[in-house]
Design a protein around this motif. Sequence first.
Motif, short mmCIF file in Angstrom:
data_model
loop_
_atom_site.label_atom_id
_atom_site.label_comp_id
_atom_site.label_asym_id
_atom_site.label_seq_id
_atom_site.Cartn_x
_atom_site.Cartn_y
_atom_site.Cartn_z
N ALA A 1 51.06 39.70 37.68
CA ALA A 1 50.90 38.58 38.39
C ALA A 1 49.76 38.20 39.35
CB ALA A 1 52.30 38.44 39.35
N ALA A 2 49.30 39.40 39.95
CA ALA A 2 48.02 39.51 40.81
C ALA A 2 46.83 39.06 39.78
CB ALA A 2 47.79 40.85 41.20
N MET A 3 46.80 39.58 38.66
CA MET A 3 45.53 39.25 37.80
C MET A 3 45.78 37.79 37.25
SD MET A 3 45.68 42.56 35.14
CE MET A 3 44.13 42.18 34.03
N LYS A 4 46.91 37.19 37.13
CA LYS A 4 46.95 35.90 36.82
C LYS A 4 46.53 34.99 37.97
CE LYS A 4 50.56 32.35 35.57
NZ LYS A 4 50.68 31.44 36.72
N ASN A 5 47.10 35.38 39.27
CA ASN A 5 46.77 34.44 40.39
C ASN A 5 45.13 34.57 40.56
OD1 ASN A 5 49.18 33.68 40.99
ND2 ASN A 5 49.66 35.51 42.30
N ALA A 6 44.53 35.79 40.40
CA ALA A 6 43.14 35.72 40.71
C ALA A 6 42.22 35.04 39.81
CB ALA A 6 42.79 37.36 40.41
N ARG A 7 42.81 34.92 38.38
CA ARG A 7 42.16 34.14 37.51
C ARG A 7 42.18 32.59 37.74
NH1 ARG A 7 44.82 37.55 33.33
NH2 ARG A 7 43.12 38.92 32.44
N GLU A 8 43.13 32.00 38.37
CA GLU A 8 43.62 30.77 38.48
C GLU A 8 42.71 30.59 39.97
OE1 GLU A 8 47.69 30.49 38.91
OE2 GLU A 8 48.15 30.34 36.94
N ALA A 9 42.52 31.56 40.72
CA ALA A 9 41.93 31.15 42.06
C ALA A 9 40.22 31.23 41.72
CB ALA A 9 42.19 32.40 43.03
N GLY A 10 39.62 31.84 40.34
CA GLY A 10 38.40 32.13 40.33
C GLY A 10 37.71 33.16 40.99
N VAL A 11 38.57 34.18 41.20
CA VAL A 11 38.11 35.44 41.91
C VAL A 11 38.53 36.87 40.98
CG1 VAL A 11 38.43 34.46 44.29
CG2 VAL A 11 40.20 35.93 43.31
N PHE A 12 38.71 36.80 39.97
CA PHE A 12 39.18 37.58 38.91
C PHE A 12 37.85 38.67 38.88
CE2 PHE A 12 39.68 39.96 35.08
CZ PHE A 12 41.09 40.35 35.21
N ASP A 13 36.64 38.30 38.98
CA ASP A 13 35.57 39.24 38.79
C ASP A 13 35.22 39.96 40.11
OD1 ASP A 13 34.77 36.94 40.03
OD2 ASP A 13 32.74 37.09 39.64
N ARG A 14 35.94 39.53 41.17
CA ARG A 14 35.69 40.36 42.46
C ARG A 14 36.89 41.18 42.78
NH1 ARG A 14 33.98 36.50 47.00
NH2 ARG A 14 35.08 34.83 45.74
N MET A 15 37.74 41.40 41.86
CA MET A 15 38.56 42.35 41.94
C MET A 15 38.98 43.50 40.97
SD MET A 15 41.86 39.55 43.20
CE MET A 15 42.80 41.09 43.74
N ARG A 16 39.47 44.54 41.45
CA ARG A 16 40.16 45.61 40.62
C ARG A 16 41.48 45.75 40.67
NH1 ARG A 16 35.45 44.61 40.26
NH2 ARG A 16 33.67 45.71 40.67
N PHE A 17 42.28 45.90 39.59
CA PHE A 17 43.74 46.07 39.53
C PHE A 17 44.09 47.40 39.03
CE2 PHE A 17 41.97 41.78 38.52
CZ PHE A 17 42.73 41.03 39.38
N ILE A 18 44.86 48.00 39.60
CA ILE A 18 45.21 49.53 39.37
C ILE A 18 46.78 49.55 39.46
CG2 ILE A 18 45.25 51.72 40.20
CD1 ILE A 18 42.67 51.07 41.41
N ALA A 19 47.34 50.15 38.28
CA ALA A 19 48.85 50.49 38.27
C ALA A 19 48.94 52.00 38.62
CB ALA A 19 49.53 49.87 36.95
#
Length: 234
Positions: A56-74
């Motif tokens: 969900a976080a990855m989807k929200n980040a893409r829609e907001a245009g900030v995906f490239d400035r985030m790291r996602f860790i499970a």
Amino acid sequence: MINLSKRLKDLSELCTDCDVLLDIGCDHALIPISLLEKNLISLAVASDINRGPINAAMKNAREAGVFDRMRFIAADGLKGIDMAGPDFEEKKSLLLISGMGGPLIEKIMTEGKDKAVKIGSFVFSPHSKVSGFRRFLGKSGFSIRDEKLTFDDGKYYFLISCKNGPDMCKSELDYELGPFFFRDKYDEKRNYLLHRLAVFDGLVRNDAIKGEKRDLLEKKRILYEKAVDLYEMQ
């Protein structure tokens, strides 16, 4: 732009003094995404033990245009965070943990303390056992520097800002309400005190509650009675 609830907005305002925000138990990562949209931070790490919130976080980040400035860790707690990695070199980091009970935050901080002390700045919002959580912070070398009480969707929340350092709580009232509770006044604080006093007053009047449990409730009632008097005197 991400639309934040009042609680999340108030939390986000405590998370701006950093370059990198680590959101542990990130849920949908609304706070880091919002801060990135406003360019108030340069990088965010969104971590959660479950894969669903990460997706969900990855989807929200893409829609907001900030995906490239985030790291996602499970990962569980801080176990997936590499403090020696390039994302943290010579950057000011802040650790955010909210949306869970105090004992679970204590567990995350205890298991990841070696990493946590390197971060040095923290924002917490424990949803239960708040006074016990303040005691944990003091015993563990984390110093409360600021707090905010907010009311959102029918509930009160304490938002706690910390750094490495000594225990700032000096009394039972400090552990119950925070060491800076009486520093300023606003409606949520007065309403909270009156609400808690009414709760404990009602419990003490319940004849079915007896013995040690009744004594503990009476101590709490007296504590909140004192707090109301102190607040009104300010």
